[in-house]
Design an enzyme around this catalytic site. Structure first.
Site: not given
Length: 275
Positions: A4-5
């Site tokens: 998610d990053n």
């Protein structure tokens, strides 16, 4: 890295929680929130592929469909090509780069198929069997001379190893395992076209001597919270030149495995994820 990053350019953007793998563990991940081990060290390639799949399905596929519709063309060949990039070409490119990393970390002039694959795989197995500092090991491996006996070579890399709570029989078994791998490595170096100095240079520009270890960051931010930034500035200077030897004083302070006080300290060895 988790899923998610990651920026579109491929860089990790989220360093909270940050965890540097000091002792080698293929299942290492510092997040208390990753109960299933989806983002362990050994699964990082898969984590990146998940990122690519998500990017492809959420951004590129809708874009391709929009462009194809506006130009009245069949979108399916483009979608198929996108899937091929994610499912096939990514893995191929990753393995090409990973093989090159393995070659340079071991100081080899070329990586010879299955035999060097096994040399690397057997090293990972040995490193998994006993606590071994990942960074220090590869840096010290560059100091192993091709004319050394396995026992002498073991003495060179020994500073990267630790054996807490082990009996003599277990320690002896691990030493034997290490010496067997070092014997294979020394034999492999006999067919290496690099000179000893060329090999050392390749390894030392690939394997850093200084890295931002979790305990180093802890010392720095705790002092910074009190308004003292000397340690932050010192670490910035050291880490701006991670591949060079630097001074004996710098090495004595920062070229060290995790100190005992930090080995089970929350915020140093494991973290919760607040993102």
């Amino acid at each position: 890295m988790n899923s998610d990053n990651t920026l579109v350019g491929g860089r990790t953007m989220d360093y909270g929680p940050f965890g540097w793998m000091e002792t080698f563990d293929p299942q290492y991940q510092p997040f208390t929130s990753d109960a299933y081990g989806n983002f362990t060290f050994i699964r990082q390639p898969t984590a990146m592929q998940v990122n690519l799949r998500t990017l492809a399905s959420s951004a590129f596929e809708p874009l391709l469909k929009h462009v194809a519709k506006s130009h009245d063309v069949d979108v399916h060949p483009f979608i198929d090509e996108l899937h091929k990039i994610v499912e096939e070409e990514y893995l191929q490119k990753f393995m090409e780069h990973y093989t090159e990393v393995q070659r340079e970390k071991l100081g080899l002039s070329m990586f010879v198929g299955s035999s060097d694959d096994e040399l690397w795989s057997s090293l990972m197995r040995v490193m998994s069997n006993a606590p071994c500092d990942f960074t220090i090991f590869f840096r010290e491996l560059a100091n192993v001379d091709t004319n050394m006996a396995p026992k002498e070579a073991y003495g060179v890399i020994a500073r990267s190893l630790s054996s807490p709570m082990m009996g003599n029989d277990e320690k002896n078994a691990i030493t034997t395992e290490w010496e067997a791998w070092l014997e294979r490595y020394l034999q492999r170096l006999q067919g290496n076209s690099f000179s000893p100095e060329e090999r050392r240079q390749v390894m030392n520009r690939t394997n850093p001597k200084y890295v931002l270890r979790n305990w180093m960051g802890t010392l720095a931010y705790e002092e910074a919270e009190e308004g003292r930034f000397e340690l932050v500035e010192e670490l910035q200077r050291v880490l701006s030149d991670p591949y060079n030897e630097q001074t004996e004083a710098v090495a004595a302070r920062w070229y060290q495995p995790t100190p005992q006080w930090a080995r089970q300290l929350p915020g140093v060895t494991f973290f919760s994820c607040s993102s």
